[in-house]
Design a protein around this motif. Structure first.
Motif, mmCIF file in Angstrom:
data_model
loop_
_atom_site.group_PDB
_atom_site.id
_atom_site.type_symbol
_atom_site.label_atom_id
_atom_site.label_comp_id
_atom_site.label_asym_id
_atom_site.label_seq_id
_atom_site.Cartn_x
_atom_site.Cartn_y
_atom_site.Cartn_z
ATOM 1 N N ASP A 118 90.504 52.785 17.850
ATOM 2 C CA ASP A 118 89.664 51.958 18.708
ATOM 3 C C ASP A 118 89.581 50.558 18.096
ATOM 4 O O ASP A 118 89.961 50.362 16.939
ATOM 5 N N PRO A 119 89.120 49.577 18.844
ATOM 6 C CA PRO A 119 89.126 48.195 18.333
ATOM 7 C C PRO A 119 88.386 48.001 17.003
ATOM 8 O O PRO A 119 88.863 47.247 16.152
ATOM 9 N N LEU A 120 87.272 48.669 16.784
ATOM 10 C CA LEU A 120 86.537 48.514 15.526
ATOM 11 C C LEU A 120 87.351 49.036 14.352
ATOM 12 O O LEU A 120 87.481 48.366 13.326
ATOM 13 N N HIS A 121 87.939 50.233 14.488
ATOM 14 C CA HIS A 121 88.730 50.794 13.396
ATOM 15 C C HIS A 121 90.016 50.001 13.173
ATOM 16 O O HIS A 121 90.485 49.875 12.052
ATOM 17 N N ARG A 122 90.577 49.462 14.247
ATOM 18 C CA ARG A 122 91.760 48.609 14.113
ATOM 19 C C ARG A 122 91.405 47.362 13.299
ATOM 20 O O ARG A 122 92.137 46.960 12.405
ATOM 21 N N ALA A 123 90.248 46.769 13.609
ATOM 22 C CA ALA A 123 89.792 45.591 12.857
ATOM 23 C C ALA A 123 89.560 45.955 11.393
ATOM 24 O O ALA A 123 89.944 45.212 10.485
ATOM 25 N N LEU A 124 88.941 47.103 11.157
ATOM 26 C CA LEU A 124 88.677 47.566 9.797
ATOM 27 C C LEU A 124 89.983 47.718 9.021
ATOM 28 O O LEU A 124 90.097 47.242 7.882
#
Length: 164
Positions: A118-124
């Motif tokens: 998901d976008p948050l984990h991708r950013a992380l």
């Protein structure tokens, strides 16, 4: 004064443009979408620049925070939902001399894994792979350092399970 701010911003943006490009490549597959996202990020950075406080965060941390927020919003928008929201295309990811086929395969698998997040984990993952500290990642994403450590640990375990 406005010209001075514009020149300062242009210099900082040029010095750290790799962040904008990296985020755009991580969230969009097609060149036109990447260019649009990079332009949206630059525009939002300019709008937010008057509020930038060097005493609170380094420029690169502040820039990552804004770039990732814009990218996540971009992905969530109805115009891009379901289209092209994957990391770098294979040609850009696997550019090189072509001698390390096993390394290419591992890199492809890593990017496939990142694309499924998901976008948050991708950013992380993007920040972690860019060797940012847990403190910086927490500042950029607006979560606690403990939460960063926990999420990274879980993502590493999922990666180990997937590569096993």
């Amino acid at each position: 004064m406005q010209d001075n701010a514009r020149q300062r911003f242009a210099g900082l943006l040029e010095r750290h443009r790799g962040i904008v490009l990296k985020v755009a490549h991580s969230y969009c597959r097609h060149p036109d979408d990447r260019a649009d996202l990079a332009q949206d990020i630059a525009a939002q950075l300019w709008r937010a620049f008057p509020g930038y406080d060097a005493a609170r965060a380094s420029f690169s941390t502040w820039m990552y925070r804004i770039a990732l927020n814009v990218a996540i919003s971009h992905v969530r928008s109805s115009s891009l939902r379901g289209r092209h929201s994957v990391p770098l295309d294979d040609e850009a990811l696997l550019a090189g001399d072509g001698d390390d086929h096993e390394g290419d395969e591992h890199l492809r698998l890593l990017h496939d894994f990142i694309a499924r997040q998901d976008p948050l984990h991708r950013a992380l993952l993007l920040l972690y792979l860019d060797e940012r500290s847990h403190r910086e990642i927490a500042d950029v994403l607006g979560i606690s350092e403990a939460n960063v450590a926990t999420k990274i640990s879980r993502l590493k375990q999922r990666l180990r399970n997937e590569f096993a």
